[in-house]
Design a protein around this motif. Structure first.
Motif, PDB file in Angstrom:
ATOM      1  N   ALA A   1       0.818  -1.216   0.000  1.00 11.83           N
ATOM      2  CA  ALA A   1       0.000   0.000   0.000  1.00 11.83           C
ATOM      3  C   ALA A   1       0.850   1.264   0.000  1.00 11.83           C
ATOM      4  CB  ALA A   1      -0.946  -0.001   1.200  1.00 11.83           C
ATOM      5  N   ALA A   2       2.076   1.176   0.511  1.00 15.61           N
ATOM      6  CA  ALA A   2       2.958   2.345   0.548  1.00 15.61           C
ATOM      7  C   ALA A   2       3.584   2.629  -0.810  1.00 15.61           C
ATOM      8  CB  ALA A   2       4.059   2.136   1.585  1.00 15.61           C
ATOM      9  N   GLY A   3       3.531   1.667  -1.713  1.00 17.39           N
ATOM     10  CA  GLY A   3       4.088   1.864  -3.045  1.00 17.39           C
ATOM     11  C   GLY A   3       3.145   2.665  -3.933  1.00 17.39           C
ATOM     12  N   ALA A   4       3.643   3.049  -5.094  1.00 16.54           N
ATOM     13  CA  ALA A   4       2.833   3.825  -6.037  1.00 16.54           C
ATOM     14  C   ALA A   4       1.705   2.949  -6.577  1.00 16.54           C
ATOM     15  CB  ALA A   4       3.699   4.348  -7.170  1.00 16.54           C
ATOM     16  N   PRO A   5       0.438   3.306  -6.354  1.00 19.62           N
ATOM     17  CA  PRO A   5      -0.666   2.429  -6.760  1.00 19.62           C
ATOM     18  C   PRO A   5      -0.783   2.242  -8.262  1.00 19.62           C
ATOM     19  CG  PRO A   5      -1.504   4.544  -5.981  1.00 19.62           C
ATOM     20  CD  PRO A   5      -0.040   4.503  -5.644  1.00 19.62           C
ATOM     21  N   LEU A   6      -0.483   3.277  -9.031  1.00 16.36           N
ATOM     22  CA  LEU A   6      -0.549   3.124 -10.489  1.00 16.36           C
ATOM     23  C   LEU A   6       0.476   2.108 -10.974  1.00 16.36           C
ATOM     24  CD1 LEU A   6      -0.914   6.850 -11.660  1.00 16.36           C
ATOM     25  CD2 LEU A   6      -2.715   5.126 -11.447  1.00 16.36           C
ATOM     26  N   VAL A   7       1.641   2.116 -10.340  1.00 19.44           N
ATOM     27  CA  VAL A   7       2.698   1.176 -10.716  1.00 19.44           C
ATOM     28  C   VAL A   7       2.263  -0.260 -10.434  1.00 19.44           C
ATOM     29  CG1 VAL A   7       5.030   0.411 -10.109  1.00 19.44           C
ATOM     30  CG2 VAL A   7       4.566   2.834 -10.485  1.00 19.44           C
ATOM     31  N   ALA A   8       1.639  -0.486  -9.260  1.00 13.74           N
ATOM     32  CA  ALA A   8       1.159  -1.823  -8.918  1.00 13.74           C
ATOM     33  C   ALA A   8       0.142  -2.310  -9.947  1.00 13.74           C
ATOM     34  CB  ALA A   8       0.550  -1.821  -7.520  1.00 13.74           C
ATOM     35  N   ARG A   9      -0.771  -1.423 -10.337  1.00 18.42           N
ATOM     36  CA  ARG A   9      -1.805  -1.810 -11.310  1.00 18.42           C
ATOM     37  C   ARG A   9      -1.185  -2.079 -12.678  1.00 18.42           C
ATOM     38  NH1 ARG A   9      -5.416   3.340  -9.634  1.00 18.42           N
ATOM     39  NH2 ARG A   9      -5.612   2.828  -7.405  1.00 18.42           N
ATOM     40  N   TRP A  10      -0.234  -1.257 -13.067  1.00 14.98           N
ATOM     41  CA  TRP A  10       0.441  -1.465 -14.352  1.00 14.98           C
ATOM     42  C   TRP A  10       1.187  -2.799 -14.368  1.00 14.98           C
ATOM     43  CZ3 TRP A  10       1.743   4.324 -14.617  1.00 14.98           C
ATOM     44  CH2 TRP A  10       1.020   4.950 -15.661  1.00 14.98           C
ATOM     45  N   HIS A  11       1.885  -3.100 -13.279  1.00 15.21           N
ATOM     46  CA  HIS A  11       2.637  -4.353 -13.245  1.00 15.21           C
ATOM     47  C   HIS A  11       1.709  -5.556 -13.384  1.00 15.21           C
ATOM     48  CE1 HIS A  11       6.426  -2.458 -11.249  1.00 15.21           C
ATOM     49  NE2 HIS A  11       6.545  -2.531 -12.559  1.00 15.21           N
ATOM     50  N   LYS A  12       0.557  -5.511 -12.719  1.00 19.87           N
ATOM     51  CA  LYS A  12      -0.411  -6.604 -12.854  1.00 19.87           C
ATOM     52  C   LYS A  12      -0.914  -6.697 -14.296  1.00 19.87           C
ATOM     53  CE  LYS A  12      -3.332  -7.793  -9.817  1.00 19.87           C
ATOM     54  NZ  LYS A  12      -4.392  -7.993  -8.821  1.00 19.87           N
TER      55      LYS A  12
ATOM     56  N   GLY B   1       7.913  10.248  -6.334  1.00 18.36           N
ATOM     57  CA  GLY B   1       8.811   9.157  -5.973  1.00 18.36           C
ATOM     58  C   GLY B   1      10.272   9.520  -6.076  1.00 18.36           C
ATOM     59  N   TYR B   2      10.686  10.047  -7.231  1.00 14.48           N
ATOM     60  CA  TYR B   2      12.127  10.300  -7.370  1.00 14.48           C
ATOM     61  C   TYR B   2      12.564  11.512  -6.554  1.00 14.48           C
ATOM     62  CZ  TYR B   2      11.894  14.088 -10.934  1.00 14.48           C
ATOM     63  OH  TYR B   2      11.687  15.266 -11.614  1.00 14.48           O
ATOM     64  N   GLN B   3      11.668  12.501  -6.397  1.00 17.28           N
ATOM     65  CA  GLN B   3      12.027  13.659  -5.578  1.00 17.28           C
ATOM     66  C   GLN B   3      12.157  13.272  -4.108  1.00 17.28           C
ATOM     67  OE1 GLN B   3       9.066  16.605  -6.606  1.00 17.28           O
ATOM     68  NE2 GLN B   3       9.973  16.976  -8.616  1.00 17.28           N
ATOM     69  N   ALA B   4      11.276  12.381  -3.639  1.00 20.74           N
ATOM     70  CA  ALA B   4      11.378  11.905  -2.257  1.00 20.74           C
ATOM     71  C   ALA B   4      12.656  11.101  -2.058  1.00 20.74           C
ATOM     72  CB  ALA B   4      10.164  11.054  -1.909  1.00 20.74           C
ATOM     73  N   PHE B   5      13.033  10.307  -3.064  1.00 22.41           N
ATOM     74  CA  PHE B   5      14.265   9.522  -2.969  1.00 22.41           C
ATOM     75  C   PHE B   5      15.477  10.445  -2.852  1.00 22.41           C
ATOM     76  CE2 PHE B   5      17.952   7.390  -4.743  1.00 22.41           C
ATOM     77  CZ  PHE B   5      17.924   6.156  -4.104  1.00 22.41           C
ATOM     78  N   LEU B   6      15.520  11.477  -3.692  1.00 23.82           N
ATOM     79  CA  LEU B   6      16.660  12.400  -3.660  1.00 23.82           C
ATOM     80  C   LEU B   6      16.712  13.177  -2.348  1.00 23.82           C
ATOM     81  CD1 LEU B   6      16.489  13.774  -7.315  1.00 23.82           C
ATOM     82  CD2 LEU B   6      18.171  12.168  -6.368  1.00 23.82           C
ATOM     83  N   ALA B   7      15.530  13.464  -1.795  1.00 24.05           N
ATOM     84  CA  ALA B   7      15.467  14.212  -0.536  1.00 24.05           C
ATOM     85  C   ALA B   7      15.559  13.304   0.681  1.00 24.05           C
ATOM     86  CB  ALA B   7      14.166  15.008  -0.486  1.00 24.05           C
ATOM     87  N   LYS B   8      15.703  11.998   0.442  1.00 23.71           N
ATOM     88  CA  LYS B   8      15.762  11.007   1.519  1.00 23.71           C
ATOM     89  C   LYS B   8      14.533  11.089   2.415  1.00 23.71           C
ATOM     90  CE  LYS B   8      20.812  10.752   1.471  1.00 23.71           C
ATOM     91  NZ  LYS B   8      22.065  10.841   2.249  1.00 23.71           N
ATOM     92  N   GLN B   9      13.375  11.183   1.767  1.00 15.26           N
ATOM     93  CA  GLN B   9      12.095  11.245   2.458  1.00 15.26           C
ATOM     94  C   GLN B   9      11.221  10.067   2.025  1.00 15.26           C
ATOM     95  OE1 GLN B   9      10.622  15.066   1.213  1.00 15.26           O
ATOM     96  NE2 GLN B   9      11.796  16.195   2.751  1.00 15.26           N
ATOM     97  N   THR B  10      10.177   9.813   2.801  1.00 16.17           N
ATOM     98  CA  THR B  10       9.222   8.760   2.440  1.00 16.17           C
ATOM     99  C   THR B  10       8.190   9.337   1.487  1.00 16.17           C
ATOM    100  OG1 THR B  10       9.476   7.691   4.606  1.00 16.17           O
ATOM    101  CG2 THR B  10       7.511   7.130   3.316  1.00 16.17           C
ATOM    102  N   PRO B  11       8.025   8.751   0.294  1.00 19.93           N
ATOM    103  CA  PRO B  11       7.061   9.316  -0.652  1.00 19.93           C
ATOM    104  C   PRO B  11       5.619   9.096  -0.194  1.00 19.93           C
ATOM    105  CG  PRO B  11       7.905   7.226  -1.452  1.00 19.93           C
ATOM    106  CD  PRO B  11       8.702   7.547  -0.216  1.00 19.93           C
ATOM    107  N   GLU B  12       4.777  10.032  -0.508  1.00 23.49           N
ATOM    108  CA  GLU B  12       3.338   9.907  -0.236  1.00 23.49           C
ATOM    109  C   GLU B  12       2.614   9.992  -1.566  1.00 23.49           C
ATOM    110  OE1 GLU B  12       1.975  12.586   2.762  1.00 23.49           O
ATOM    111  OE2 GLU B  12       3.509  11.963   4.215  1.00 23.49           O
ATOM    112  N   PHE B  13       2.367   8.839  -2.141  1.00 24.43           N
ATOM    113  CA  PHE B  13       1.797   8.768  -3.484  1.00 24.43           C
ATOM    114  C   PHE B  13       0.320   9.139  -3.500  1.00 24.43           C
ATOM    115  CE2 PHE B  13       5.420   5.760  -3.670  1.00 24.43           C
ATOM    116  CZ  PHE B  13       6.145   6.405  -4.660  1.00 24.43           C
ATOM    117  N   VAL B  14      -0.119   9.700  -4.630  1.00 26.33           N
ATOM    118  CA  VAL B  14      -1.498  10.187  -4.731  1.00 26.33           C
ATOM    119  C   VAL B  14      -2.312   9.413  -5.776  1.00 26.33           C
ATOM    120  CG1 VAL B  14      -0.936  12.492  -3.910  1.00 26.33           C
ATOM    121  CG2 VAL B  14      -0.767  11.992  -6.359  1.00 26.33           C
ATOM    122  N   GLY B  15      -1.658   8.523  -6.493  1.00 25.33           N
ATOM    123  CA  GLY B  15      -2.380   7.736  -7.483  1.00 25.33           C
ATOM    124  C   GLY B  15      -2.735   8.480  -8.757  1.00 25.33           C
ATOM    125  N   ARG B  16      -1.905   9.443  -9.101  1.00 22.63           N
ATOM    126  CA  ARG B  16      -2.136  10.210 -10.339  1.00 22.63           C
ATOM    127  C   ARG B  16      -0.815  10.327 -11.109  1.00 22.63           C
ATOM    128  NH1 ARG B  16      -4.895  13.459  -6.568  1.00 22.63           N
ATOM    129  NH2 ARG B  16      -3.156  14.922  -6.494  1.00 22.63           N
TER     130      ARG B  16
END
Length: 261
Positions: A203-214, A246-261
């Motif tokens: 659930a913490a991952g990007a929801p669009l990515v999960a749906r695309w992978h499926k 996602g990538y901005q949170a990674f560079l900032a060493k923060q936890t991403p909060e995905f919005v599903g868009r």
């Protein structure tokens, strides 16, 4: 008593739990339950606020032992009734397979027959050390139809699927892991915690990515050559807000909060 329940945790409402709720019968599935399960999975699939669906049995003693045998005389006593029952059962299994969101089977205790068919169609399966698996339907003179076989063969392969069907043997969690029927075996007392920890990571991952992978895996498994538009969809993620988050949170060493868009 409602036989299919849906819970959304207050601390993580993106995780929906679907409960097979006949604990007095070890959650044996009836025709109305199959219908309710299919309707529930279709509703959850259409809900963009969902990021993971956990399916489990009530009572802690069983996921499900399959279909309620007492219905056979009234609901499955001939081929015409079998076809009607099968249309509902297969529709519900299809709703699990086609769910847009990741699905996870939380398996406690027995998981055989129709219960194993449900679990096999989930994207992940986590069980306890005392869980038991199998498809002992040869003892009933009953076949597993084409629509029900597909997930078993995909998980375990043709040879193992035939072994299970021909012998009708019920076996333990360690063998189920060896046969690739489950992803993970944990101590019985830890099944719930481990399953929901996995669901939280999903659930913490990007929801669009999960749906695309499926979706991409379904397209690959279909055996039909990919179209150019399907290949191009593999790059659509770059135009999403979640990619930037996602990538901005990674560079900032923060936890991403995905919005599903």
């Amino acid at each position: 008593m409602k036989e299919i329940l849906v819970h959304r945790a207050e601390d993580n409402p993106a995780i929906a739990t679907v409960v097979l709720n006949r604990p007095d019968k070890l959650n044996a599935l009836t025709k109305p339950m199959w219908q309710q399960l299919g309707n529930t999975m279709r509703e959850l699939s259409a809900d963009d606020s969902v990021r993971c669906v956990v399916i489990r049995g009530a009572g802690g003693k069983a996921f499900a032992p399959g279909n309620d045998i007492s219905e056979f005389e009234t609901e499955r006593s001939n081929s015409a009734q079998g076809r009607d029952y099968g249309a509902i059962l297969h529709g519900s299994l299809g709703a699990i397979a086609d769910c847009r969101h990741p699905t996870l089977a939380l398996i406690e205790g027995i998981c055989v027959g129709g219960g194993l068919e449900i679990a096999a169609l989930c994207d992940m399966r986590i069980c306890g050390e005392s869980s038991r698996f199998g498809v002992p339907i040869n003892k009933l003179g009953l076949v597993m139809a084409h629509a029900e076989l597909a997930a078993l063969v995909q998980l375990a392969g043709r040879a193992t699927a035939l072994e299970m069907l021909l012998e009708g043997r019920v076996f333990g969690a360690a063998e189920a892991l060896q046969k690739r029927l489950v992803n993970r075996v944990v101590a019985d007392a830890d099944v719930e915690r481990e399953a929901y920890a996995a669901a939280a990571r999903i659930a913490a991952g990007a929801p669009l990515v999960a749906r695309w992978h499926k979706q991409f895996l379904r397209e690959i498994e279909s055996g039909v050559p990919l179209t150019q538009s399907q290949r191009e969809e593999g790059f659509a993620c770059y135009d999403t807000e979640d990619f930037r988050i996602g990538y901005q949170a990674f560079l900032a060493k923060q936890t991403p909060e995905f919005v599903g868009r």
